[in-house]
Structure formats: C-alpha cells, structure tokens
Scaffold this active site. Sequence first.
Site, PDB file in Angstrom:
ATOM      1  N   LYS A  16       0.752  -0.888  -0.167  1.00 53.10           N
ATOM      2  CA  LYS A  16       0.162  -0.256   0.274  1.00 53.10           C
ATOM      3  C   LYS A  16       0.766   1.060  -0.130  1.00 53.10           C
ATOM      4  O   LYS A  16       0.207   2.764  -0.981  1.00 53.10           O
ATOM      5  CB  LYS A  16      -1.077   0.234   1.651  1.00 53.10           C
ATOM      6  CG  LYS A  16      -2.261  -0.665   0.811  1.00 53.10           C
ATOM      7  CD  LYS A  16      -2.730  -1.022   2.201  1.00 53.10           C
ATOM      8  CE  LYS A  16      -3.915  -2.019   2.516  1.00 53.10           C
ATOM      9  NZ  LYS A  16      -3.955  -3.234   2.933  1.00 53.10           N
ATOM     10  N   ASP A  49     -11.814   1.857   3.669  1.00 55.18           N
ATOM     11  CA  ASP A  49     -11.970   0.632   3.235  1.00 55.18           C
ATOM     12  C   ASP A  49     -13.408   1.009   3.261  1.00 55.18           C
ATOM     13  O   ASP A  49     -14.225  -0.621   2.763  1.00 55.18           O
ATOM     14  CB  ASP A  49     -11.741  -0.196   4.466  1.00 55.18           C
ATOM     15  CG  ASP A  49     -10.664  -0.619   4.793  1.00 55.18           C
ATOM     16  OD1 ASP A  49     -10.187  -1.717   3.331  1.00 55.18           O
ATOM     17  OD2 ASP A  49     -10.398  -1.293   5.768  1.00 55.18           O
ATOM     18  N   GLN A  64      -5.738  -2.218   9.331  1.00 54.98           N
ATOM     19  CA  GLN A  64      -5.887  -3.667   8.906  1.00 54.98           C
ATOM     20  C   GLN A  64      -5.853  -4.819   9.102  1.00 54.98           C
ATOM     21  O   GLN A  64      -6.068  -5.406  10.438  1.00 54.98           O
ATOM     22  CB  GLN A  64      -3.951  -3.928   8.725  1.00 54.98           C
ATOM     23  CG  GLN A  64      -3.367  -4.953   7.793  1.00 54.98           C
ATOM     24  CD  GLN A  64      -4.027  -4.851   6.313  1.00 54.98           C
ATOM     25  OE1 GLN A  64      -4.279  -3.867   5.973  1.00 54.98           O
ATOM     26  NE2 GLN A  64      -4.350  -6.020   5.596  1.00 54.98           N
TER      27      GLN A  64
HETATM   28  N1  GUN Z   1      -6.990  -7.582   5.482  1.00 59.46           N
HETATM   29  C1  GUN Z   1      -7.552  -7.745   3.909  1.00 59.46           C
HETATM   30  N2  GUN Z   1      -8.599  -7.190   3.288  1.00 59.46           N
HETATM   31  C2  GUN Z   1      -8.256  -5.949   3.826  1.00 59.46           C
HETATM   32  C3  GUN Z   1      -9.377  -4.945   3.640  1.00 59.46           C
HETATM   33  O1  GUN Z   1      -9.684  -4.822   2.639  1.00 59.46           O
HETATM   34  N3  GUN Z   1      -8.911  -4.363   4.184  1.00 59.46           N
HETATM   35  C4  GUN Z   1      -8.511  -4.275   5.706  1.00 59.46           C
HETATM   36  N4  GUN Z   1      -8.671  -2.532   6.336  1.00 59.46           N
HETATM   37  N5  GUN Z   1      -7.922  -4.947   5.835  1.00 59.46           N
HETATM   38  C5  GUN Z   1      -8.012  -6.177   5.121  1.00 59.46           C
END
Ligand code: GUN
Length: 304
Positions: A53, A120, A97
């Site tokens: 990211k 998200d 996360q």
């Molecule tokens: N862990 C796996 N996929 C995601 C996601 O789309 N967002 C977040 N915050 N954590 C994740």
Amino acid sequence: MATILDGKAHADRMLEAVRQGVEARKAKGLRAPCLAVVLVGEDPASQVYVRNKAAACAKVGITSIEHKLAADTPQAELDALIDQMNADPGVDGILVQLPLPKGLDSKEALHRISPAKDVDGFHPMNQGLLLEGLPGLRPCTPTACMSLLAHHGVELKGLRAVVLGRSEIVGKPMALMLLEKHATVTIAHSRTRDLPAVCREADLLVAAVGRPGLVEGSWIKPGAVVVDVGINRVEDEALAAQIFTGEPKKLVALRTKGAVLCGDVRFGEAMLVASAVTPVPGGVGPLTIAGLLTNTLMAADQNR
Ligand code: GUN
C-alpha cells in the site's frame, strides 16, 4: 479459449487516474491526499499488504503514514489513535489492517473511524449508503471489480450473477453493486444446497470464499464471465495435481518454490468453458489497492 481479464493492466489505468487527480489538486494549490494505515502485530501477510500500500501511494503522489502497534496493544490505545487521526485535518483516509490480533475488537475499531475517512468502506454509515444506492466510500475490492467489468464492456443489466461468498469485505457489497446495475443476484455460500448447480446458472460468477480451486470447470456455464477474488497459498502436491489441470507451470513452480498462489476457481478448467476469466495472481489482487487509492483521493476531495 476464454479471454484473460488482466487485473494488473486495469489497476494501472485506475492508478493513472488517481495520479492525475492528485496532480489536479496540486494545480489548485491543495496538498496531496494522505492515507494513514494502522498495523497491529506482526502478521506476515498483513506486513506485505501494508508495504504494498505504501509503495502504491508513493507511485501516485499520495502521502502515506504508517502506525505500527505491538500485538498486545490495549483496545483503548487503538481507539485513542483512531480518535486522533479522525481529528487530524492532515489525514484524509484511515485504514486499520485486518485481521487484528486476538484481544482486539475489529468492529469497535472499524465503527470508530470517521465515515468521511473510512477508505475501506466498512463503516455502517457507508454500508448503509451503499444499501440505499447513494454515493459514499465503498469497499475497495468489489468497487474495483465493477470497474474492471465496466472497462471490458460486460453488460450487467438483466444478467444472472452468482456471488460465491458472503463476507462484508467482498461478497455482500459486490452483490449490492451488481444489483444496483440491474443484475439478478444470488449470494451462495458454504451452506448452499447443490452449489455446482447454482453456479452453473451464472452468466457472471464472482468467487470470493478463500477455498483453493473450489470452482471446477463443470460448475461454470459455457460463455460465463468469471471473476476470481480468492488468493490462496497452495503447498500440498496432491491438491495441486487436482486443481492445476492444464497448468503445468503451476506444478513446476510448486516443486521449485514449495508453494504457489491459486484462486477459488480452477483457472485451467475455467479457460476452456468461460468467455472471460480473471487470473490469480494478476487479476483481482492488484485491483484492491487501486480501489483503496481511488477512495483516498475521493475522501480528500470531499473533505476539503
Ligand atoms: N485485510 C485483508 N483485506 C483487507 C482489506 O480490504 N482492508 C483491511 N483493512 N484489511 C484487510
């Protein structure tokens, strides 16, 4: 043979649009959008995602901040950090996360994030807006899958779609987005009776269950479009021999590397039946981050 829907190429198109949006802000004298990511604990997969990211943000000119917290961080401390980021006018997007380590309540954390910074799209406010068909921040993976389908000219109106999986991250929001585009949507899951027959009804099959190679070629309607959201690590040779028919390179990779990535769909079999298929890797995976950065730009533009 089916067409391969190249997720990486589409992610690059989405990222280029974000990069241009960031430039447009700067031309107006506005600062770059800022994404704050919170990583609690040391889950190796999460560490990789968070690193990816940050690298993607750097490429498009988005500022990224990382908050790394110990696995035994108390809930109150995580909540206080979220409150601080909510109040910080320099932060546009907040991502906690998942999964969080044991002892932390992910719902409490996700519900605490300001809906305007919820890149998200997991906050109940944003989920409610999606349910109502109103604009808001929407979950990244299904949003990006919809963008991929639109780019490839898949006409959704009246089409029979089956979404395999009912997660809040992918299955449920994907079903709502398809419904919004006038598809007839079935959500199927592990308790669905005669899953192969339900899948065979689908003109569009979206698989998001996290079970390597669950969907066999015989489950796919001839000419269907298949979107494979699963990203699974396969180490077992016997399983690999079953699910990688027509994909000898996967078997060679497994022997040399000890593990190989595989979707929820048997790609080699799907290629013989479907009209179009997303591969794994290189399909939906790269799209998720592109969706996240699109949301971060949107949050920045709406917040100021
Ligand atoms: N862990 C796996 N996929 C995601 C996601 O789309 N967002 C977040 N915050 N954590 C994740």
